[in-house]
Structures are given as structure tokens and as C-alpha cells.
Design a protein around this motif. Structure first.
Motif, PDB file in Angstrom:
ATOM      1  N   PHE A   9       0.789  -1.219   0.000  1.00  0.00           N
ATOM      2  CA  PHE A   9       0.000   0.000   0.000  1.00  0.00           C
ATOM      3  C   PHE A   9       0.831   1.284   0.000  1.00  0.00           C
ATOM      4  O   PHE A   9       0.444   2.270   0.616  1.00  0.00           O
ATOM      5  CB  PHE A   9      -0.984   0.018   1.168  1.00  0.00           C
ATOM      6  N   PRO A  10       1.988   1.317  -0.673  1.00  0.00           N
ATOM      7  CA  PRO A  10       2.577   2.635  -0.910  1.00  0.00           C
ATOM      8  C   PRO A  10       1.642   3.415  -1.831  1.00  0.00           C
ATOM      9  O   PRO A  10       0.937   2.831  -2.659  1.00  0.00           O
ATOM     10  CB  PRO A  10       3.907   2.319  -1.602  1.00  0.00           C
ATOM     11  N   SER A  11       1.601   4.725  -1.680  1.00  0.00           N
ATOM     12  CA  SER A  11       0.681   5.514  -2.501  1.00  0.00           C
ATOM     13  C   SER A  11       1.291   6.866  -2.818  1.00  0.00           C
ATOM     14  O   SER A  11       2.266   7.303  -2.191  1.00  0.00           O
ATOM     15  CB  SER A  11      -0.667   5.690  -1.794  1.00  0.00           C
ATOM     16  N   SER A  12       0.680   7.505  -3.802  1.00  0.00           N
ATOM     17  CA  SER A  12       1.163   8.804  -4.271  1.00  0.00           C
ATOM     18  C   SER A  12      -0.018   9.713  -4.510  1.00  0.00           C
ATOM     19  O   SER A  12      -1.111   9.270  -4.892  1.00  0.00           O
ATOM     20  CB  SER A  12       1.950   8.634  -5.576  1.00  0.00           C
ATOM     21  N   ILE A  13       0.190  10.997  -4.286  1.00  0.00           N
ATOM     22  CA  ILE A  13      -0.751  12.017  -4.747  1.00  0.00           C
ATOM     23  C   ILE A  13       0.019  12.885  -5.725  1.00  0.00           C
ATOM     24  O   ILE A  13       1.101  13.389  -5.418  1.00  0.00           O
ATOM     25  CB  ILE A  13      -1.351  12.847  -3.589  1.00  0.00           C
ATOM     26  N   ARG A  14      -0.522  12.988  -6.927  1.00  0.00           N
ATOM     27  CA  ARG A  14       0.167  13.722  -7.979  1.00  0.00           C
ATOM     28  C   ARG A  14      -0.789  14.728  -8.609  1.00  0.00           C
ATOM     29  O   ARG A  14      -1.953  14.447  -8.850  1.00  0.00           O
ATOM     30  CB  ARG A  14       0.727  12.767  -9.032  1.00  0.00           C
ATOM     31  N   ARG A  15      -0.248  15.925  -8.853  1.00  0.00           N
ATOM     32  CA  ARG A  15      -1.032  16.925  -9.566  1.00  0.00           C
ATOM     33  C   ARG A  15      -0.881  16.683 -11.065  1.00  0.00           C
ATOM     34  O   ARG A  15       0.221  16.403 -11.558  1.00  0.00           O
ATOM     35  CB  ARG A  15      -0.565  18.341  -9.209  1.00  0.00           C
ATOM     36  N   LEU A  16      -2.006  16.800 -11.799  1.00  0.00           N
ATOM     37  CA  LEU A  16      -2.018  16.538 -13.223  1.00  0.00           C
ATOM     38  C   LEU A  16      -2.285  17.818 -14.010  1.00  0.00           C
ATOM     39  O   LEU A  16      -3.038  18.686 -13.553  1.00  0.00           O
ATOM     40  CB  LEU A  16      -3.088  15.496 -13.572  1.00  0.00           C
ATOM     41  N   ASP A  17      -1.672  17.917 -15.168  1.00  0.00           N
ATOM     42  CA  ASP A  17      -1.919  19.036 -16.067  1.00  0.00           C
ATOM     43  C   ASP A  17      -3.340  18.908 -16.606  1.00  0.00           C
ATOM     44  O   ASP A  17      -3.700  17.892 -17.205  1.00  0.00           O
ATOM     45  CB  ASP A  17      -0.922  18.977 -17.229  1.00  0.00           C
ATOM     46  N   PRO A  18      -4.207  19.923 -16.402  1.00  0.00           N
ATOM     47  CA  PRO A  18      -5.597  19.803 -16.861  1.00  0.00           C
ATOM     48  C   PRO A  18      -5.736  19.703 -18.375  1.00  0.00           C
ATOM     49  O   PRO A  18      -6.754  19.229 -18.867  1.00  0.00           O
ATOM     50  CB  PRO A  18      -6.267  21.071 -16.321  1.00  0.00           C
ATOM     51  N   GLU A  19      -4.718  20.117 -19.114  1.00  0.00           N
ATOM     52  CA  GLU A  19      -4.793  20.056 -20.567  1.00  0.00           C
ATOM     53  C   GLU A  19      -4.369  18.701 -21.111  1.00  0.00           C
ATOM     54  O   GLU A  19      -4.925  18.205 -22.087  1.00  0.00           O
ATOM     55  CB  GLU A  19      -3.917  21.152 -21.194  1.00  0.00           C
ATOM     56  N   THR A  20      -3.365  18.059 -20.483  1.00  0.00           N
ATOM     57  CA  THR A  20      -2.805  16.825 -21.035  1.00  0.00           C
ATOM     58  C   THR A  20      -2.918  15.614 -20.115  1.00  0.00           C
ATOM     59  O   THR A  20      -2.765  14.476 -20.575  1.00  0.00           O
ATOM     60  CB  THR A  20      -1.315  17.029 -21.363  1.00  0.00           C
ATOM     61  N   GLY A  21      -3.141  15.826 -18.821  1.00  0.00           N
ATOM     62  CA  GLY A  21      -3.159  14.727 -17.862  1.00  0.00           C
ATOM     63  C   GLY A  21      -1.784  14.277 -17.421  1.00  0.00           C
ATOM     64  O   GLY A  21      -1.661  13.302 -16.673  1.00  0.00           O
ATOM     65  N   SER A  22      -0.724  14.961 -17.841  1.00  0.00           N
ATOM     66  CA  SER A  22       0.641  14.594 -17.455  1.00  0.00           C
ATOM     67  C   SER A  22       0.919  15.022 -16.018  1.00  0.00           C
ATOM     68  O   SER A  22       0.437  16.076 -15.570  1.00  0.00           O
ATOM     69  CB  SER A  22       1.651  15.259 -18.393  1.00  0.00           C
ATOM     70  N   PRO A  23       1.714  14.248 -15.271  1.00  0.00           N
ATOM     71  CA  PRO A  23       2.029  14.623 -13.885  1.00  0.00           C
ATOM     72  C   PRO A  23       2.851  15.909 -13.817  1.00  0.00           C
ATOM     73  O   PRO A  23       3.826  16.079 -14.551  1.00  0.00           O
ATOM     74  CB  PRO A  23       2.831  13.433 -13.359  1.00  0.00           C
ATOM     75  N   LEU A  24       2.452  16.792 -12.918  1.00  0.00           N
ATOM     76  CA  LEU A  24       3.195  18.016 -12.648  1.00  0.00           C
ATOM     77  C   LEU A  24       3.986  17.912 -11.352  1.00  0.00           C
ATOM     78  O   LEU A  24       4.933  18.675 -11.142  1.00  0.00           O
ATOM     79  CB  LEU A  24       2.238  19.208 -12.573  1.00  0.00           C
ATOM     80  N   SER A  25       3.586  16.995 -10.475  1.00  0.00           N
ATOM     81  CA  SER A  25       4.280  16.786  -9.199  1.00  0.00           C
ATOM     82  C   SER A  25       3.965  15.387  -8.717  1.00  0.00           C
ATOM     83  O   SER A  25       3.027  14.737  -9.202  1.00  0.00           O
ATOM     84  CB  SER A  25       3.854  17.829  -8.161  1.00  0.00           C
ATOM     85  N   ASP A  26       4.734  14.897  -7.728  1.00  0.00           N
ATOM     86  CA  ASP A  26       4.548  13.552  -7.196  1.00  0.00           C
ATOM     87  C   ASP A  26       5.013  13.514  -5.741  1.00  0.00           C
ATOM     88  O   ASP A  26       6.171  13.833  -5.445  1.00  0.00           O
ATOM     89  CB  ASP A  26       5.370  12.549  -8.007  1.00  0.00           C
ATOM     90  N   TYR A  27       4.108  13.109  -4.831  1.00  0.00           N
ATOM     91  CA  TYR A  27       4.479  12.918  -3.429  1.00  0.00           C
ATOM     92  C   TYR A  27       4.072  11.512  -3.031  1.00  0.00           C
ATOM     93  O   TYR A  27       2.941  11.075  -3.264  1.00  0.00           O
ATOM     94  CB  TYR A  27       3.791  13.943  -2.534  1.00  0.00           C
TER      95      TYR A  27
END
Length: 483
Positions: free
Chosen positions: A287-305
Motif C-alpha cells: 500500500f505505498p501511494s502517491s498524490i500527484r497533480r495533473l496538467d488539466p490540458e494533457t493529464g501529465s504529472p506536474l508533481s509527485d508525493y
């Protein structure tokens, strides 16, 4: 058939707007204005009552639906408050002709005349209200088409077997999207464990005046096939986010396939008119997990924690500079709940850990601004499962309400502690909520909790100390309430 409607639901994390400031920012108005809208026009605002003054929050989906109602339109147009129940509303009266000066009334005093005058009056008022409403909308980019809220805008979504169905505020189906397989049948039944607000929503994510639909698809074929979709207002797929990445915690590798557990939409931490989309993913092994912000235009990750337990909730705290992203999760190293405080403008890195097995060795560099762990009370020390931080409620004065789920006797019955922290994250107070002692009694009777715990709860003994990570010494230090 499972659905998401405008009925009240359990608020969770970034699916909700916390405090008057965030509600006002979402609506583009002052705090005083939105408080008046609640009083006079029924703006859907809820109260937690965990602090004094009371904590308030709102669900963006309910606000969006309210904007389509006559009360919402009247509030945004600047019209007067509607009459209270039981009040009298007088019909408009024709102007009298004083002492024979000037021409008489246009329609005279016949019944037909009064109807014509009323019709003209109503039409004039409606036209004026429309002009005022359009004038008060947020400014648009040059050349961008106007797109005010209309009854034909997406307002509700539901799942019917293998199909996502999106409707307007009147229940009229706007569009459908069919997936290759049926969705997991029990996933889209709104529950405390998995509220529908974490699986889909409707919001203007790019600030263009049109509302997009985001949806976490969980097919019956297997958890690794989950994906986050962003649909245009008319049903076209803008992008699909299905993460494939490998990370290492200690000597163990996880991925490349990940379960998309849920998603959140918050205001832009940088203050832009677009919204921020956050996806939560995890691996069911440890159960490792991540919260990542996504670019609203492309869905690409902008950050990863990343952290070593399942992320349950998140909230954006705009009362500080820089704004903070608050992340509530399980913490597998100590079988407890954890709180990560991140710079919302740069939410990268991973949670600290005292032992190597639970430390991410391949994640982006960086640690939280602060990291707290909420150990289980002694009465719940026996169950092995981690208890998460399940709800975070930041306040305008910098204080923070934290609900920690320590144990549960069944799927819907929980032992929850409510802890209030000051702006420096030092505990101020604590109390129990829900069926705290009932859960203990059931677990003790089953042999799943140690017998003989006190029949009453002393918060200072029950919930403290909490543990705070000290980056300099690379260890946890105990934190007690101020007294």
C-alpha cells in the motif's frame, strides 16, 4: 445503477471547500457576499461544529447545481432576497396619473391593461437581471466564447453498468460514455469508505466557463485497469491518466501498474482561475501511494508525493503563504495515521521513515514541510490494521481540525478521535467522535482489543503524545498539547 446527485454526502478532503475564504474564492466573491447569499438565497453551506466559531464547508458540486437555480441566478445578479415563507408579495401597481397632469396610464385600469403592464414590467426586470448577471461573470480571454451557466451544463453523473451517464440540473441526459467492461458493482455505491465525491465530479477545471467531468473508472476486470478520465463538457475524452511507473521502498520495487484510487479537485494553489486536479494511486502489496497533480490540458504529472500507506484525504490550505497541501493517510511503519504538510506550489518528495523498509529510495527528492503521526490509543493497540487520518479541516485562523480513524468494528462503525492543532501544528484539544467506546467494547468482546481499558476517555491520556518528524535528528519526537 449507481449515481451521484446533489443530495448531502459525507465531505472528504479536496472535494469540499473548507471555510468561508475558500467558498468565496470558488465563487469569485467576497466572504461577506457569500455569507449573505447563504442567509438570503440558500447557498448550500454546511457546518462541522468542531470549533468555535463553527467550521463551515461546501461541496463544489452542490454549489454548481445551486448556481443553476432561480435563487443562484438572483444572488449573482444582485437581485433582492426572496420573500420568506409566509410573506406577502405585492403585484406591481400601475403609476397613477396625478391631478390630470400629462398623459394617463398606457393601458388604463382594465384587467387586460394591468396584465400588459405586469408583463412589460417582468420582461424589463428579467432583461436587467440578465445584463447584470453577465456583467458580473469572471472576465474571459480575448476571443473566448461566452459560456454562462445554463440548464444544459453538466450537473450530475451516474454509472449504469459499463456506461457513464451525465445529465443537466433538470435530469436531462446530456451525453453517455461506454467503457469496454462493466464497472465494479459495489464501488459506486456512496459509502463512508469510498464516497462518490472521490470518484467523480464536475468543475470548470481550466477556467474557460465550461464545466468538465472527471471520473475514476474502476472496471470489474481488475484494479490495475483503473484510470482517471477527464471529459469535455460535451462528452469528448480530453485525456486518460493510467500511471505506469516503478518506485522502490527499501529493497522492494512496486509498479509499473498502479491502482487509481480516487481524485480531488481544488483551487489553483498559485491563484489562477483554472482548478488543480490531484490523482491518488497505490499498490495493493504494501500500500505505498502517491498524490500527484495533473496538467488539466494533457493529464501529465506536474508533481509527485509518495508515502508508505494509503492516502485517504487531502485539502488545500490557502490561509498560509505559500499555500499548503494537507495529505491524510495511513502510516504503515507504525500502523497509525499520518499527516503530511506540503508546499502546494512544489508538492514533491516522499514521507520520512525511521526504518529503511518504509522509506522511498527512488522518489523525487524532498520531504514534507512537516510530518505528524497519530499513534493508536492503548485500547486499540492490538488490531494490526493502520488507522488513517480521514478528514482535514483547515480554518482561516490557521488552526486545523484532524479526524483520525483508530479502529472499526464493522464496515460502517468507527472509533474516531478529533484533534485540533494550532498554526504551528501543536495540539490544542482532542475529543472522541462517532462510536468510539462502542467500537472498543465490541472489539474487546471479540478478543480483538485488550480488555480492561477505562470506561471513560481522558483525551490527554488517550490521544497524546502525537509524533512529529525532526529532520535534523532524523527521528520522531513526542508532541503534547499546550497547557
Amino acid at each position: 445503477m449507481s449515481s451521484s446527485s446533489d443530495q448531502p454526502e459525507v465531505p472528504t478532503g479536496p472535494a469540499q471547500l473548507n471555510g468561508w475564504k475558500e467558498i468565496a474564492a470558488y465563487l469569485g466573491r467576497s466572504v461577506r457576499t457569500v455569507q449573505r447569499w447563504e442567509k438570503d438565497f440558500g447557498l448550500p453551506v454546511r457546518r462541522l461544529g468542531l470549533s468555535r466559531p463553527e467550521s463551515v464547508f461546501a461541496l463544489p458540486r452542490e454549489i454548481d447545481a445551486w448556481l443553476l437555480t432561480s435563487q443562484g441566478v438572483s444572488a449573482r445578479s444582485g437581485a433582492g432576497a426572496p420573500e420568506r415563507a409566509g410573506g406577502l408579495v405585492e403585484a406591481p401597481r400601475p403609476v397613477e396619473n396625478p391631478a390630470g397632469r400629462g398623459p394617463g396610464p398606457i393601458f388604463g385600469r382594465t384587467s387586460l391593461g394591468r396584465m400588459g403592464a405586469a408583463a412589460l414590467f417582468t420582461a424589463g426586470v428579467m432583461a436587467a437581471l440578465w445584463v447584470l448577471w453577465e456583467y458580473r461573470q469572471p472576465s474571459r480571454d480575448a476571443g473566448q466564447p461566452a459560456a454562462p451557466f445554463t440548464a444544459a451544463a453538466p450537473a450530475e453523473w451516474q454509472v449504469d453498468l459499463d456506461t457513464l451517464v451525465v445529465s443537466d440540473a433538470n435530469g436531462n441526459v446530456l451525453w453517455k460514455h461506454s467503457f469496454p467492461r462493466e464497472m465494479q458493482p459495489d464501488t459506486y455505491k456512496d459509502s463512508t469508505w469510498m464516497p462518490l465525491s472521490g470518484l467523480g465530479g464536475i468543475a470548470d477545471v481550466d477556467g474557460d466557463g465550461r464545466r468538465e467531468v472527471w471520473f475514476v473508472a474502476k472496471p470489474a476486470g481488475g484494479p490495475a485497469d483503473t484510470a482517471l478520465y477527464l471529459f469535455e463538457h460535451d462528452g469528448r475524452v480530453r485525456w486518460t491518466h493510467k500511471p505506469t511507473v516503478t518506485v522502490r521502498f527499501g529493497d522492494e520495487a512496486f509498479g509499473p501498474s498502479w491502482i487509481v484510487q480516487k481524485a480531488f479537485v481544488t483551487p489553483d494553489p498559485a491563484g489562477g482561475k483554472a482548478r488543480a486536479i490531484w490523482a491518488v494511486l497505490y499498490d495493493s502489496a504494501l500500500f505505498p501511494s502517491s498524490i500527484r497533480r495533473l496538467d488539466p490540458e494533457t493529464g501529465s504529472p506536474l508533481s509527485d508525493y509518495w508515502t508508505n500507506g494509503s492516502i485517504v484525504t487531502a485539502a488545500l490550505d490557502e490561509s498560509t503563504s505559500p499555500p499548503r497541501l494537507l495529505v491524510g493517510a495511513c502510516y504503515n511503519e507504525t500502523r497509525a495515521g499520518s499527516l503530511s504538510i506540503l508546499d502546494a506550489l512544489n508538492p514533491n518528495g516522499s514521507a520520512p521513515a525511521a526504518t529503511g523498509k518504509y522509506r522511498c529510495t527512488s522518489c523525487p527528492p524532498g520531504e514534507p514541510m512537516a510530518f505528524l503521526v497519530f499513534p493508536k490509543p492503548a485500547r486499540f493497540g492490538k488490531p494490526d490494521a493502520s488507522g488513517p487520518v480521514e478528514t482535514l479541516t483547515p480554518q482561516a485562523d490557521g488552526t486545523l481540525g484532524v479526524r483520525v480513524r483508530y479502529a472499526w468494528s464493522d464496515r460502517d462503525t468507527f472509533a474516531v478521535g478529533v484533534i485540533k492543532l494550532d498554526s504551528s501544528l501543536t495540539p490544542i484539544s482532542a475529543d472522541t467522535a462517532d462510536d468510539y467506546l462502542n467500537v472498543y467494547n465490541v472489539l474487546a468482546a471479540r478478543g480483538d482489543a485488550p480488555a480492561g481499558a477505562p470506561a471513560t476517555v481522558d483525551p490527554d491520556r488517550e490521544f497524546f503524545p502525537i509524533l512529529r518528524w525532526d529532520s535534523a535528528s532524523r527521528r520522531f519526537v513526542p508532541v503534547f498539547p499546550k497547557r
